[in-house]
Scaffold this motif. Structure first.
Motif, PDB file in Angstrom:
ATOM      1  N   GLU A 161       0.812  -1.224   0.000  1.00 12.15           N
ATOM      2  CA  GLU A 161       0.000   0.000   0.000  1.00 12.15           C
ATOM      3  C   GLU A 161       0.842   1.269   0.000  1.00 12.15           C
ATOM      4  O   GLU A 161       0.486   2.266  -0.622  1.00 12.15           O
ATOM      5  N   ARG A 162       1.993   1.244   0.691  1.00 12.75           N
ATOM      6  CA  ARG A 162       2.768   2.479   0.864  1.00 12.75           C
ATOM      7  C   ARG A 162       3.474   2.935  -0.408  1.00 12.75           C
ATOM      8  O   ARG A 162       3.782   4.115  -0.551  1.00 12.75           O
ATOM      9  N   ILE A 163       3.780   2.016  -1.319  1.00 18.08           N
ATOM     10  CA  ILE A 163       4.434   2.440  -2.557  1.00 18.08           C
ATOM     11  C   ILE A 163       3.457   2.450  -3.729  1.00 18.08           C
ATOM     12  O   ILE A 163       3.848   2.724  -4.866  1.00 18.08           O
ATOM     13  N   ARG A 164       2.219   2.173  -3.437  1.00 21.86           N
ATOM     14  CA  ARG A 164       1.209   2.203  -4.493  1.00 21.86           C
ATOM     15  C   ARG A 164       1.135   3.596  -5.115  1.00 21.86           C
ATOM     16  O   ARG A 164       0.969   4.597  -4.427  1.00 21.86           O
ATOM     17  N   GLY A 165       1.305   3.662  -6.424  1.00 17.99           N
ATOM     18  CA  GLY A 165       1.194   4.926  -7.132  1.00 17.99           C
ATOM     19  C   GLY A 165       2.398   5.844  -7.009  1.00 17.99           C
ATOM     20  O   GLY A 165       2.393   6.927  -7.572  1.00 17.99           O
ATOM     21  N   ARG A 166       3.409   5.432  -6.280  1.00 18.94           N
ATOM     22  CA  ARG A 166       4.604   6.271  -6.151  1.00 18.94           C
ATOM     23  C   ARG A 166       5.607   5.997  -7.265  1.00 18.94           C
ATOM     24  O   ARG A 166       6.539   6.774  -7.451  1.00 18.94           O
ATOM     25  N   PHE A 167       5.455   4.878  -7.963  1.00 19.65           N
ATOM     26  CA  PHE A 167       6.339   4.516  -9.061  1.00 19.65           C
ATOM     27  C   PHE A 167       5.490   4.194 -10.282  1.00 19.65           C
ATOM     28  O   PHE A 167       4.345   3.733 -10.161  1.00 19.65           O
ATOM     29  N   ARG A 168       6.072   4.403 -11.452  1.00 18.81           N
ATOM     30  CA  ARG A 168       5.332   4.157 -12.682  1.00 18.81           C
ATOM     31  C   ARG A 168       4.980   2.670 -12.805  1.00 18.81           C
ATOM     32  O   ARG A 168       5.847   1.808 -12.737  1.00 18.81           O
ATOM     33  N   GLY A 169       3.706   2.410 -12.964  1.00 19.13           N
ATOM     34  CA  GLY A 169       3.242   1.036 -13.157  1.00 19.13           C
ATOM     35  C   GLY A 169       2.884   0.301 -11.882  1.00 19.13           C
ATOM     36  O   GLY A 169       2.379  -0.825 -11.953  1.00 19.13           O
ATOM     37  N   LEU A 170       3.118   0.917 -10.713  1.00 19.84           N
ATOM     38  CA  LEU A 170       2.858   0.213  -9.465  1.00 19.84           C
ATOM     39  C   LEU A 170       1.514   0.647  -8.858  1.00 19.84           C
ATOM     40  O   LEU A 170       1.439   1.216  -7.770  1.00 19.84           O
ATOM     41  N   ASP A 171       0.455   0.372  -9.587  1.00 18.90           N
ATOM     42  CA  ASP A 171      -0.890   0.595  -9.080  1.00 18.90           C
ATOM     43  C   ASP A 171      -1.794  -0.477  -9.676  1.00 18.90           C
ATOM     44  O   ASP A 171      -1.447  -1.122 -10.679  1.00 18.90           O
ATOM     45  N   LEU A 172      -2.931  -0.662  -9.067  1.00 18.36           N
ATOM     46  CA  LEU A 172      -3.831  -1.732  -9.464  1.00 18.36           C
ATOM     47  C   LEU A 172      -4.205  -1.619 -10.938  1.00 18.36           C
ATOM     48  O   LEU A 172      -4.639  -0.567 -11.408  1.00 18.36           O
ATOM     49  N   GLY A 173      -4.005  -2.716 -11.660  1.00 18.24           N
ATOM     50  CA  GLY A 173      -4.324  -2.765 -13.081  1.00 18.24           C
ATOM     51  C   GLY A 173      -3.215  -2.291 -13.987  1.00 18.24           C
ATOM     52  O   GLY A 173      -3.311  -2.444 -15.209  1.00 18.24           O
ATOM     53  N   GLN A 174      -2.143  -1.725 -13.446  1.00 15.40           N
ATOM     54  CA  GLN A 174      -1.030  -1.231 -14.259  1.00 15.40           C
ATOM     55  C   GLN A 174       0.043  -2.315 -14.417  1.00 15.40           C
ATOM     56  O   GLN A 174      -0.007  -3.366 -13.766  1.00 15.40           O
ATOM     57  N   SER A 175       1.023  -2.033 -15.255  1.00 18.94           N
ATOM     58  CA  SER A 175       2.097  -2.996 -15.520  1.00 18.94           C
ATOM     59  C   SER A 175       3.453  -2.291 -15.490  1.00 18.94           C
ATOM     60  O   SER A 175       3.540  -1.085 -15.723  1.00 18.94           O
ATOM     61  N   GLU A 182       8.002  -3.351 -15.983  1.00 18.56           N
ATOM     62  CA  GLU A 182       8.940  -4.356 -16.478  1.00 18.56           C
ATOM     63  C   GLU A 182       9.706  -5.019 -15.337  1.00 18.56           C
ATOM     64  O   GLU A 182      10.406  -4.343 -14.586  1.00 18.56           O
ATOM     65  N   LEU A 183       9.546  -6.345 -15.222  1.00 15.17           N
ATOM     66  CA  LEU A 183      10.400  -7.095 -14.303  1.00 15.17           C
ATOM     67  C   LEU A 183      11.811  -7.131 -14.860  1.00 15.17           C
ATOM     68  O   LEU A 183      12.792  -7.040 -14.127  1.00 15.17           O
ATOM     69  N   LYS A 184      11.896  -7.314 -16.137  1.00 16.34           N
ATOM     70  CA  LYS A 184      13.141  -7.164 -16.882  1.00 16.34           C
ATOM     71  C   LYS A 184      12.754  -6.721 -18.283  1.00 16.34           C
ATOM     72  O   LYS A 184      11.571  -6.614 -18.603  1.00 16.34           O
TER      73      LYS A 184
END
Length: 390
Positions: free
Chosen positions: A152-166, A168-170
């Motif tokens: 929850e704490r990093i949700r939306g703080r980084f690009r792609g880290l929110d529900l339904g977003q994507s 790159e793992l690599k």
């Protein structure tokens, strides 16, 4: 003894200088209290990550999970060690899981640049080991898929880290966020949880894990578990209580914030002491006739000294109370910074405690005492005759 109301009246008459000096002290107290609150927040965030009944096993000589490597076949020996709790409802399965910890560089939102985010490769049992974990949005990732859940704490703080977003793992391998979880305000809320086998493949960690987390029968069972893990010197493993491990992880970052905040507050405090001293010197110069009248009425030099010290400390404490009250607003602020132990970004909260607020107000009193001493001494030394002629 000179009545206290005399000092209160004097401060009320000099509104501008009173407020200016009080504001300077308030700024000192605000910075000092905020630094201590952040340090306390860092400790609480990391120490609450550990379960009192939990233990963590890493490679001996490793400072954290990121630098630890344990071969997968060793896990069966660890889970068979005495003291490990078993899941009676799950076929008497030992409650333990090997996990992989890695970091990924992701673009930050609302700020320029990128930062490291901690990835944790987990199994189905990992959630059972964190009794405070709760999915608050979406669902758990499907095993073996490129699906993840985000704290929850990093949700939306980084690009792609929110529900339904994507994100790159690599390169050219996307992972989709299907769930958001909380974990009692712990550092796990600043992590991305990925299926263990997926993370193992992405980071080429075949046949190894970073650490093994186990749930013990009770806190007292740790000694038996530790002895069984560390008695075989060939394995080269180290067992720690989870609460001790996470407390150790907080030491570097917490100490850094304490030292930095204290140094900043110290410089501000010196400036506030000078400001209080100037204010009180001006008060002494403008009130020489009053001082002379007080002496003529029979008040001693000691009474004059004490009265001006009380006035200075009252002024500083007033500012300290203002600063302490303002610092409470920081409790609503979340602050992200690099954790020196894991070299990944963790989101912390400012956590006020009664001890911190008391320490901050005591600091303001000290500022008033030191800043007002020499002006008070000068007031006490003024000759009544000279004062009446002023």
């Amino acid at each position: 003894m000179i009545p206290i109301r005399y000092n209160v009246r004097s401060l009320a008459v000099r509104k501008t200088t009173t407020l200016a000096t009080a504001f300077g002290v308030a700024l000192v107290v605000f910075v000092f209290a905020s630094a201590l609150m952040l340090s306390e927040g860092i400790k609480r965030t990391l120490t609450t990550s550990g379960n009192p009944n939990g233990a963590i096993v890493m490679r001996k000589g490793s400072d954290n999970e990121l630098s630890s490597v344990i071969e997968t076949p060793t896990m069966s020996l660890l889970l068979a060690a005495p003291g490990v709790e078993h899941d009676q409802a799950g076929g008497n399965q030992p409650l333990g899981a090997g996990e992989i910890v890695a970091v990924n560089t992701i673009e930050k939102l609302g700020a320029d640049g990128i930062s490291n985010v901690q990835l944790r490769g987990v199994t189905d049992l990992s959630a059972k080991l964190r009794t405070n974990l709760k999915i608050v949005a979406g669902r758990a990732p499907a095993p073996g898929s490129d699906e993840v859940m985000v704290g929850e704490r990093i949700r939306g703080r980084f690009r792609g880290l929110d529900l339904g977003q994507s994100f790159e793992l690599k390169k050219n391998r996307q992972a989709k966020v299907v769930g958001i979880f909380t974990a009692g305000g712990s550092s796990h809320e600043s992590e991305v949880w990925v299926d263990l086998e997926v993370l193992r493949t992405v980071f080429r960690r075949e046949g190894v894990v970073s650490s093994v987390h186990v749930l013990l029968e009770s806190p007292a069972a740790f000694d038996r578990f530790q002895a069984a893990v560390e008695q075989d010197k060939r394995l080269g493993l180290l067992a720690m209580r989870e609460v001790d491990y996470y407390e150790k992880q907080s030491e570097g970052t917490s100490m850094f914030m304490q030292v930095l905040g204290t140094l900043i507050a110290l410089f501000f405090a010196i400036g506030s002491m000078i400001g209080a001293m100037i204010t009180m010197y001006a008060a002494v110069a403008n009130r020489q006739r009053e001082i002379g009248t007080l002496r003529a009425l029979g008040f001693s030099r000691r009474s004059i000294l004490f009265s001006f010290l009380v006035e200075s400390m009252f002024l500083a404490t007033l500012g300290g109370a203002m600063g302490a009250a303002a610092s409470l607003l920081m409790g609503f602020v979340k602050f992200s910074m690099m954790n020196f132990a894991s070299w990944s970004e963790i989101v912390f909260e400012f956590h006020p405690t009664p001890g911190i607020l008391i320490s901050a107000v005591v600091l303001s009193g000290a500022v008033g005492l030191i800043g007002g001493f020499f002006p008070a001494l000068r007031a006490a030394r003024i000759s009544p005759v000279t004062a009446m002629r002023a």
